[in-house]
Design a protein around this motif. Structure first.
Motif, PDB file in Angstrom:
ATOM      1  N   UNK A  34       7.543   9.604   9.386  1.00 35.23           N
ATOM      2  CA  UNK A  34       6.718   9.903  10.563  1.00 35.23           C
ATOM      3  C   UNK A  34       7.145  11.260  11.107  1.00 35.23           C
ATOM      4  N   UNK A  35       6.476  11.676  12.171  1.00 31.71           N
ATOM      5  CA  UNK A  35       6.837  12.955  12.793  1.00 31.71           C
ATOM      6  C   UNK A  35       7.956  12.833  13.808  1.00 31.71           C
ATOM      7  N   UNK A  36       8.178  11.610  14.328  1.00 24.01           N
ATOM      8  CA  UNK A  36       9.215  11.428  15.346  1.00 24.01           C
ATOM      9  C   UNK A  36      10.050  10.186  15.048  1.00 24.01           C
ATOM     10  N   UNK A  37      11.246  10.171  15.583  1.00 18.67           N
ATOM     11  CA  UNK A  37      12.121   9.008  15.450  1.00 18.67           C
ATOM     12  C   UNK A  37      11.502   7.792  16.144  1.00 18.67           C
ATOM     13  N   UNK A  38      10.854   7.988  17.282  1.00 20.90           N
ATOM     14  CA  UNK A  38      10.229   6.871  18.000  1.00 20.90           C
ATOM     15  C   UNK A  38       9.141   6.215  17.142  1.00 20.90           C
ATOM     16  N   UNK A  39       8.336   7.031  16.442  1.00 26.32           N
ATOM     17  CA  UNK A  39       7.300   6.477  15.562  1.00 26.32           C
ATOM     18  C   UNK A  39       7.944   5.704  14.411  1.00 26.32           C
ATOM     19  N   UNK A  40       8.989   6.247  13.828  1.00 27.74           N
ATOM     20  CA  UNK A  40       9.679   5.562  12.731  1.00 27.74           C
ATOM     21  C   UNK A  40      10.253   4.231  13.215  1.00 27.74           C
ATOM     22  N   UNK A  41      10.867   4.241  14.391  1.00 30.23           N
ATOM     23  CA  UNK A  41      11.412   3.007  14.954  1.00 30.23           C
ATOM     24  C   UNK A  41      10.313   1.972  15.165  1.00 30.23           C
ATOM     25  N   UNK A  42       9.151   2.422  15.630  1.00 35.83           N
ATOM     26  CA  UNK A  42       8.036   1.495  15.851  1.00 35.83           C
ATOM     27  C   UNK A  42       7.590   0.855  14.537  1.00 35.83           C
ATOM     28  N   UNK A  43       7.474   1.665  13.479  1.00 35.52           N
ATOM     29  CA  UNK A  43       7.087   1.118  12.178  1.00 35.52           C
ATOM     30  C   UNK A  43       8.120   0.110  11.678  1.00 35.52           C
ATOM     31  N   UNK A  80       0.860  -1.183   0.000  1.00 36.82           N
ATOM     32  CA  UNK A  80       0.000   0.000   0.000  1.00 36.82           C
ATOM     33  C   UNK A  80       0.895   1.230   0.000  1.00 36.82           C
ATOM     34  N   UNK A  81       0.523   2.212  -0.811  1.00 36.31           N
ATOM     35  CA  UNK A  81       1.221   3.492  -0.854  1.00 36.31           C
ATOM     36  C   UNK A  81       0.448   4.461   0.033  1.00 36.31           C
ATOM     37  N   UNK A  82       1.110   4.989   1.055  1.00 37.47           N
ATOM     38  CA  UNK A  82       0.497   5.935   1.975  1.00 37.47           C
ATOM     39  C   UNK A  82       0.841   7.357   1.531  1.00 37.47           C
ATOM     40  N   UNK A  83      -0.133   8.046   0.951  1.00 33.47           N
ATOM     41  CA  UNK A  83       0.054   9.434   0.509  1.00 33.47           C
ATOM     42  C   UNK A  83      -0.786  10.397   1.333  1.00 33.47           C
ATOM     43  N   UNK A  84      -1.194   9.979   2.513  1.00 30.41           N
ATOM     44  CA  UNK A  84      -1.974  10.849   3.389  1.00 30.41           C
ATOM     45  C   UNK A  84      -1.115  12.007   3.890  1.00 30.41           C
ATOM     46  N   UNK A  85      -1.743  13.076   4.371  1.00 32.91           N
ATOM     47  CA  UNK A  85      -0.970  14.187   4.935  1.00 32.91           C
ATOM     48  C   UNK A  85      -0.065  13.707   6.077  1.00 32.91           C
ATOM     49  N   UNK A  86       1.063  14.387   6.253  1.00 31.85           N
ATOM     50  CA  UNK A  86       2.062  14.008   7.250  1.00 31.85           C
ATOM     51  C   UNK A  86       1.538  13.630   8.616  1.00 31.85           C
ATOM     52  N   UNK A  87       0.644  14.429   9.207  1.00 32.17           N
ATOM     53  CA  UNK A  87       0.157  14.071  10.544  1.00 32.17           C
ATOM     54  C   UNK A  87      -0.590  12.737  10.594  1.00 32.17           C
ATOM     55  N   UNK A  88      -1.066  12.262   9.453  1.00 29.72           N
ATOM     56  CA  UNK A  88      -1.804  10.999   9.407  1.00 29.72           C
ATOM     57  C   UNK A  88      -0.929   9.804   9.035  1.00 29.72           C
ATOM     58  N   UNK A  89       0.328  10.054   8.683  1.00 27.58           N
ATOM     59  CA  UNK A  89       1.199   8.982   8.198  1.00 27.58           C
ATOM     60  C   UNK A  89       1.365   7.847   9.190  1.00 27.58           C
ATOM     61  N   UNK A  90       1.700   8.163  10.432  1.00 33.31           N
ATOM     62  CA  UNK A  90       2.045   7.110  11.381  1.00 33.31           C
ATOM     63  C   UNK A  90       0.901   6.140  11.607  1.00 33.31           C
TER      64      UNK A  90
END
Length: 103
Positions: free
Chosen positions: A69-78, A39-49
């Motif tokens: 994502x907006x934070x490193x912690x969110x990116x790490x979680x993904x 799936x390609x996620x093209x939603x606005x930034x605040x909705x990405x995570x």
């Protein structure tokens, strides 16, 4: 398929028909009901995570725009979810369709 908010569905359906797109969905839940590998996620930034997390948890590979994502912690979680489920996460540059990238 393409995703559109309820107020955009008639327009999205017309565009889809004009371009031979078979399905238009109004929600991520509807999209995830299809048998998809990625799936390609093209939603606005605040909705990405939140959307990216749901996509990965559904067992699909993820393609998203920068920033992932907006934070490193969110990116790490993904990335932890992707690793655990043996899925790919690809963060495309915003200019990936520019002429110099198509060569």
């Amino acid at each position: 398929g393409a995703q559109a908010g309820d107020e955009q569905l008639p327009y999205a359906a017309a565009v889809a028909q004009a371009h031979g797109i078979a399905h238009v969905v109004a929600s991520l839940d509807e999209l995830l009901a299809f048998d998809l590998d990625a799936v390609v996620n093209l939603l606005p930034g605040p909705d990405h995570f939140a959307a990216s997390k749901r996509i990965l948890e559904s067992g699909r590979h993820l393609v998203t725009e920068k920033p992932i994502t907006r934070t490193l912690a969110e990116a790490d979680e993904l990335l932890d979810i992707a690793d655990r489920m043996a899925l790919y996460v690809v963060s495309a540059p915003a200019d990936m369709l520019a002429s110099e990238w198509r060569q």
